[in-house]
Structure formats: structure tokens, C-alpha cells
Write an enzyme that holds these catalytic residues in place. Structure first.
Site, short mmCIF file in Angstrom:
data_model
loop_
_atom_site.label_atom_id
_atom_site.label_comp_id
_atom_site.label_asym_id
_atom_site.label_seq_id
_atom_site.Cartn_x
_atom_site.Cartn_y
_atom_site.Cartn_z
N ASP A 1 -6.30 -6.60 4.46
CA ASP A 1 -5.72 -5.25 4.51
C ASP A 1 -5.74 -4.72 5.94
O ASP A 1 -6.82 -4.55 6.53
CB ASP A 1 -6.56 -4.35 3.59
CG ASP A 1 -5.96 -2.96 3.38
OD1 ASP A 1 -4.89 -2.68 3.94
OD2 ASP A 1 -6.59 -2.19 2.65
N MET B 1 -12.13 3.96 -0.41
CA MET B 1 -12.73 4.24 0.90
C MET B 1 -13.44 5.58 0.78
O MET B 1 -12.98 6.62 1.31
CB MET B 1 -11.65 4.25 1.98
CG MET B 1 -11.13 2.86 2.29
SD MET B 1 -9.55 2.88 3.17
CE MET B 1 -8.43 3.01 1.78
N ASP C 1 -4.81 3.30 -1.91
CA ASP C 1 -5.80 3.63 -0.88
C ASP C 1 -6.38 5.01 -1.13
O ASP C 1 -5.78 6.03 -0.81
CB ASP C 1 -5.15 3.57 0.51
CG ASP C 1 -4.98 2.15 0.98
OD1 ASP C 1 -5.95 1.37 0.90
OD2 ASP C 1 -3.88 1.81 1.44
N HIS D 1 -8.48 0.68 -3.89
CA HIS D 1 -9.36 0.45 -2.72
C HIS D 1 -10.04 1.76 -2.41
O HIS D 1 -9.43 2.67 -1.85
CB HIS D 1 -8.47 -0.04 -1.55
CG HIS D 1 -9.19 -0.23 -0.26
ND1 HIS D 1 -8.53 -0.38 0.95
CD2 HIS D 1 -10.51 -0.31 0.03
CE1 HIS D 1 -9.41 -0.54 1.92
NE2 HIS D 1 -10.63 -0.48 1.40
N MET E 1 -9.01 7.74 -0.22
CA MET E 1 -9.81 8.16 0.95
C MET E 1 -10.39 9.54 0.69
O MET E 1 -9.69 10.42 0.15
CB MET E 1 -8.94 8.21 2.20
CG MET E 1 -8.26 6.89 2.52
SD MET E 1 -7.36 6.99 4.07
CE MET E 1 -6.53 5.39 4.08
N MET F 1 -11.11 -6.14 5.76
CA MET F 1 -10.35 -5.17 6.56
C MET F 1 -10.01 -5.80 7.91
O MET F 1 -10.89 -6.24 8.64
CB MET F 1 -11.16 -3.90 6.79
CG MET F 1 -11.40 -3.04 5.54
SD MET F 1 -9.92 -2.62 4.59
CE MET F 1 -8.92 -1.76 5.80
N SER G 1 0.86 -1.19 0.00
CA SER G 1 0.00 0.00 0.00
C SER G 1 0.88 1.23 0.00
O SER G 1 1.66 1.47 0.94
CB SER G 1 -0.88 0.02 1.25
OG SER G 1 -1.38 1.33 1.40
N HIS H 1 -1.24 -1.43 -4.33
CA HIS H 1 -2.51 -1.15 -3.63
C HIS H 1 -2.64 0.35 -3.43
O HIS H 1 -1.78 1.00 -2.84
CB HIS H 1 -2.51 -1.89 -2.29
CG HIS H 1 -3.80 -1.79 -1.54
ND1 HIS H 1 -4.90 -2.57 -1.85
CD2 HIS H 1 -4.18 -1.02 -0.50
CE1 HIS H 1 -5.90 -2.28 -1.03
NE2 HIS H 1 -5.49 -1.33 -0.20
C1 DX5 Z 1 -6.15 1.35 5.76
C2 DX5 Z 1 -5.67 1.06 4.35
C3 DX5 Z 1 -4.53 0.14 4.30
C4 DX5 Z 1 -3.30 0.62 5.00
C5 DX5 Z 1 -2.59 -0.56 5.56
O1 DX5 Z 1 -7.26 2.16 5.72
O2 DX5 Z 1 -6.72 0.51 3.58
O3 DX5 Z 1 -4.25 -0.29 2.99
O4 DX5 Z 1 -2.43 1.31 4.16
O5 DX5 Z 1 -1.52 -0.10 6.30
P1 DX5 Z 1 -0.71 -1.04 7.29
O6 DX5 Z 1 -0.18 -2.19 6.47
O7 DX5 Z 1 0.34 -0.15 7.82
O8 DX5 Z 1 -1.69 -1.53 8.34
ZN ZN Z 2 -6.32 -0.49 1.57
#
Ligand code: DX5
Ligand code: ZN
Length: 222
Positions: free
Chosen positions: A175, A70, A37, A68, A39, A139, A10, A35
Site C-alpha cells: 500500500d 489507521m 482507508d 485498513h 483514519m 506500507m 483505495s 480498500h
Molecule cells: C495511505 C493509504 C493508502 C493510500 C494509497 O495512508 O493507506 O491506501 O490511499 O494512495 P496512493 O496509491 O495514492 O499512494
Molecule cells: Zn491503505
């Protein structure tokens, strides 16, 4: 398709000031997928990036882009995420009142369709959309931030999802809090794709990232 473990670093944990170089470094270091993320500061209390950044990164690597989302209203920008070069688009079940329609649209756009479940969301919400799905993202932290602790009861949830999907061609991805210590637990329960942020982007550049990726992969494969 083999059953080999897939490691998806990620980029949330990367140095955003050097994002292109960081993606190139994990590509060379052996990442299978990248990956991404996304947000929106609404579905989760944090804000990252969207289609223009993904599109810019598309020029840096040929590795699969695993987006991903979010976000509260993923339907509004599905076309933009596909156009930006995302190969997998994963939405949150909690954010999709018309999940069946959303998943169909992702496939119409030529992408693999994924659904992510927050820790409290039961696996049964997916029971009637299994034939529209290519990936289930479990998750193992509450989404929004990297570096959180793995929520151990999610191991049973992964196993129940594995039973629910039976012989369908659906990848289980995990994740949050994935490390060389937790990777064997999730892999044994049925996860095949492992997202890792802080456990990959630790140390200084490509050589460290390669050692980190190798450690997670070999722990998961043992
Ligand atoms: C959390 C993200 C993850 C995050 C994981 O909201 O979806 O992908 O980056 O980070 P680590 O591996 O540090 O838990
Ligand atoms: Zn993620």
C-alpha cells in the site's frame, strides 16, 4: 486459492462527494477488492470515515471489503467494522499493544485478520503471531495521505516477509505509491494484493479506471 494478482483500489483517492458511484465504477472496472482507508486523526494526521460509511457502501458492491484501520485504538470498534461488512480487518502493529489478542478477536468476528507495518517497523514483530494472520500489509509510504512516493527499500522488506511466512497461507499486500511502474517490483518480491489510490482514480470514470486497473495488473503479472 490461486496466486493471481489482486487489485484493491483505495477509495481515499475517489471523489467523496460521489462515493457510492465511485465504488460502483471501480467494481464494474474490474477491482478485486475495495480498500477502505480508515483514519482517526490521531494515529495518522488525517481523518476519513468509519463504520457507518462502510455499511452504506456495502449496498453498492459485492466485492470484498478490505478495511485498513489507521487508528490508535482499533480494539474499540472491531465489532462495528465487522458488522459494517468488512471481510478483512487490518490493524497496525504499532497501534496494538496486545496484537495477539486483537488478531484472535478479528477472526472470532468471522473476518480475515491483517496486520500492517509502517515503513520503519521491522517484519520480525510478526514472527510470533504468524499463525493468527491471514494478511500482512506492507506500507510503502508513511500512512495518512494518498499520492506519496513509493519507498523503494520496502522491496527488500517484502522479500524478507515472503521468506518468513514460508508456506503459510498469508497474503502479502502492499500500500502506497503503487503504479504500473512499481507494481512489477513488489510483485516480484512476493506481494500478491496491490492497493492503489491515485493510480486508479485518475481520469474520468469507469473506462479510465478500467484502463488504470488493467495497466497495474498486467505490469504486476508480467
Ligand atoms: C495511505 C493509504 C493508502 C493510500 C494509497 O495512508 O493507506 O491506501 O490511499 O494512495 P496512493 O496509491 O495514492 O499512494
Ligand atoms: Zn491503505
Amino acid at each position: 486459492m490461486t496466486d493471481d494478482i489482486i487489485i484493491a483500489p483505495s477509495i481515499l483517492a475517489s471523489d467523496f462527494a460521489r462515493l457510492g458511484d465511485e465504488v460502483a465504477a471501480i467494481d464494474r472496472a474490474g477491482a478485486d477488492w475495495i480498500h477502505l482507508d480508515v483514519m482517526d486523526g490521531h494515529f495518522v494526521p488525517n481523518l476519513t470515515f468509519g463504520p457507518p460509511i462502510i455499511k452504506a457502501l456495502r449496498g453498492v458492491t459485492n466485492k470484498l471489503f478490505d478495511a485498513h484501520l489507521m487508528v490508535s485504538n482499533p480494539d474499540a470498534l472491531l465489532d462495528a467494522y465487522a458488522d459494517a461488512g468488512s471481510e478483512i480487518i487490518t490493524v497496525h502493529a504499532e497501534a496494538c499493544p496486545h496484537l495477539d489478542r486483537t488478531l484472535s478477536r478479528i477472526r472470532e468476528l468471522g473476518c480475515k485478520a491483517g496486520v500492517s507495518l509502517n515503513p520503519h517497523t521491522p517484519a520480525s514483530v510478526l514472527q510470533h503471531v504468524l499463525d493468527r494472520l491471514d494478511l500482512i500489509l506492507v506500507m510503502t509510504v508513511n500512512p495518512g495521505f494518498g499520492g506519496q512516493s513509493f519507498i523503494a527499500p520496502m522491496i527488500d522488506k517484502i522479500a524478507s516477509i515472503r521468506d518468513m511466512i514460508a508456506d503459510r497461507n498469508i497474503i502479502i499486500e502492499v500500500d502506497g505509491g503503487v503504479t504500473a511502474e512499481t507494481a512489477p517490483l513488489v510483485a516480484a518480491a512476493g506481494a500478491r494484493a496491490l492497493v492503489a489510490g491515485s493510480a486508479v482514480f485518475r481520469g474520468d470514470g469507469e473506462a479510465a479506471y478500467r484502463a488504470n486497473i488493467d495497466a497495474i495488473r498486467s505490469a504486476a503479472s508480467s
